[in-house]
Design a protein around this motif. Sequence first.
Motif, PDB file in Angstrom:
ATOM      1  N   SER A  49     -31.634   0.376  30.941  1.00 34.47           N
ATOM      2  CA  SER A  49     -31.060   0.429  32.285  1.00 34.47           C
ATOM      3  C   SER A  49     -29.607  -0.015  32.278  1.00 34.47           C
ATOM      4  O   SER A  49     -29.265  -1.059  31.717  1.00 34.47           O
ATOM      5  CB  SER A  49     -31.848  -0.468  33.240  1.00 34.47           C
ATOM      6  OG  SER A  49     -31.194  -0.569  34.496  1.00 34.47           O
ATOM      7  N   LYS A  50     -28.748   0.753  32.929  1.00 39.69           N
ATOM      8  CA  LYS A  50     -27.335   0.365  32.990  1.00 39.69           C
ATOM      9  C   LYS A  50     -27.130  -0.848  33.888  1.00 39.69           C
ATOM     10  O   LYS A  50     -26.068  -1.469  33.863  1.00 39.69           O
ATOM     11  CB  LYS A  50     -26.481   1.532  33.459  1.00 39.69           C
ATOM     12  CG  LYS A  50     -26.610   1.870  34.936  1.00 39.69           C
ATOM     13  CD  LYS A  50     -25.611   2.961  35.313  1.00 39.69           C
ATOM     14  CE  LYS A  50     -25.630   3.256  36.806  1.00 39.69           C
ATOM     15  NZ  LYS A  50     -24.634   4.276  37.195  1.00 39.69           N
ATOM     16  N   TYR A  51     -28.156  -1.198  34.668  1.00 39.72           N
ATOM     17  CA  TYR A  51     -28.020  -2.331  35.577  1.00 39.72           C
ATOM     18  C   TYR A  51     -28.487  -3.649  34.964  1.00 39.72           C
ATOM     19  O   TYR A  51     -28.302  -4.703  35.556  1.00 39.72           O
ATOM     20  CB  TYR A  51     -28.761  -2.062  36.890  1.00 39.72           C
ATOM     21  CG  TYR A  51     -28.039  -1.045  37.735  1.00 39.72           C
ATOM     22  CD1 TYR A  51     -26.889  -1.389  38.434  1.00 39.72           C
ATOM     23  CD2 TYR A  51     -28.478   0.276  37.786  1.00 39.72           C
ATOM     24  CE1 TYR A  51     -26.195  -0.442  39.182  1.00 39.72           C
ATOM     25  CE2 TYR A  51     -27.794   1.221  38.532  1.00 39.72           C
ATOM     26  CZ  TYR A  51     -26.653   0.850  39.230  1.00 39.72           C
ATOM     27  OH  TYR A  51     -25.966   1.785  39.967  1.00 39.72           O
ATOM     28  N   PHE A  52     -29.072  -3.612  33.786  1.00 38.32           N
ATOM     29  CA  PHE A  52     -29.381  -4.855  33.081  1.00 38.32           C
ATOM     30  C   PHE A  52     -28.178  -5.211  32.224  1.00 38.32           C
ATOM     31  O   PHE A  52     -27.776  -4.438  31.348  1.00 38.32           O
ATOM     32  CB  PHE A  52     -30.617  -4.712  32.202  1.00 38.32           C
ATOM     33  CG  PHE A  52     -30.916  -5.958  31.396  1.00 38.32           C
ATOM     34  CD1 PHE A  52     -31.406  -7.102  32.015  1.00 38.32           C
ATOM     35  CD2 PHE A  52     -30.687  -6.004  30.026  1.00 38.32           C
ATOM     36  CE1 PHE A  52     -31.667  -8.261  31.284  1.00 38.32           C
ATOM     37  CE2 PHE A  52     -30.944  -7.144  29.289  1.00 38.32           C
ATOM     38  CZ  PHE A  52     -31.430  -8.275  29.922  1.00 38.32           C
ATOM     39  N   VAL A  53     -27.590  -6.380  32.472  1.00 44.17           N
ATOM     40  CA  VAL A  53     -26.353  -6.728  31.763  1.00 44.17           C
ATOM     41  C   VAL A  53     -26.591  -7.535  30.501  1.00 44.17           C
ATOM     42  O   VAL A  53     -25.757  -7.546  29.586  1.00 44.17           O
ATOM     43  CB  VAL A  53     -25.389  -7.506  32.685  1.00 44.17           C
ATOM     44  CG1 VAL A  53     -24.948  -6.642  33.854  1.00 44.17           C
ATOM     45  CG2 VAL A  53     -26.010  -8.822  33.177  1.00 44.17           C
ATOM     46  N   GLY A  54     -27.728  -8.245  30.423  1.00 42.87           N
ATOM     47  CA  GLY A  54     -28.001  -9.108  29.277  1.00 42.87           C
ATOM     48  C   GLY A  54     -28.611 -10.412  29.757  1.00 42.87           C
ATOM     49  O   GLY A  54     -28.895 -10.596  30.949  1.00 42.87           O
TER      50      GLY A  54
END
Length: 405
Positions: free
Chosen positions: A174-179
């Motif tokens: 997911s591009k919305y999970f940053v880390g």
Amino acid sequence: MRRIMSLVLTVILVFSLAGCGSSNRSDSSAGGAKVTSGADQTTAEQTGTSDKTDKVWGGKSGETCGDPNGQYTIGVIIHTTTDFLCSKLKAYTDYMGKEFSVKFNYYIIENFADETYLAAIENLCAQGVNGIITTNFSGTAVLQGLKICEDNGVYLGVGFSQIDESIKDQVYASKYFVGGSYEADYQAGYDIITSLIDAGCKNIAAIGYEPGITCHDRRWEGMMKAFEDHPEVKKAGEYRGLEFTKAVEDFLASDDTIDGIAITLLGIEYCQEPIKAAGREGKIKIAFCDFSENCQEGLDSGFVSCAIGGQYVDVVFPFIFMYNALNGTPLSEEKTEVPVNFITCKTGEEFSNYMTYLHKDGVYAWTTDELKQVIKKYNPDATADDLVKMGASYSIEDTIARHGK
């Protein structure tokens, strides 16, 4: 219409949780502090709210810090902001937020149930935050939380917990999970047992938070492995639940040969009075995870063989990942979770140094000038590996070397 009904149901759920108080968390907060709902914290006049926030919170807002007029707003989901650990964590976000033009909105949860996290994420998204940092959020419910964030165009970072291996590929996609970031909890559990053994304990009782929270589960696994590796030491018994003080009382009442107690969370607060009441002062040592202001006396006297903590810095890592993403300059295409060292104190001197160089008011592990080195806005060469190195080097000694005496 479906979104309106969903929002109404979410508001009802939040207020029903607020009405439950902390009755189901007697002794259960990771810091031992009373936990209250984010909706009960401060009035709109104190924090400033928009019409959208009023609709979600019923005229109230959660605790805020950082820059009240920040370019970005990041929600933080956490169990308290008042104990020794989390008050320092909040102070760190206040310090970072003022420097980097970020407003932090704290949502205080009453328990660690999946539905509690999901309701918090729904509400923060409805407020219009740009990103959310969740603490102790684990298991497959992370996928549900991430889906809510994706639907609202909100970034998600996770602290105090590692993404479960069974869903890691989906989360990372997911591009919305940053880390995220997590501590060496397994090793911490192992170390509190071996510290008691090194201190001469022969019959050790093991106490842990009820199963289901990743950090405590891993600490427990580390404790059990230490017992396995040291068969010469007796395990007096095991307890996992929420009634920690009663567990200590029951252990002492049933076995007068216990000379050590290991616990996966705050130790002094749950152990000291039962030991005193049983007339066992000076005969029992304790070791635990999570610092408190009482650690100094316990370590100085020898009552505490080992205290492990200092994880307020955990919030730095998801924040840096998120801030870079919000600026359109993610640190790397590959998602990363940062392993962060604990601070281990076995002497009063070590804890005194921790307080002096890492915990006292206005002192933090990394200054904002140092943090700029891992933000592409200030350092185009910054990488996720730099954050990994920071997590691996975190220690009292490293901080003294960088900040001097």
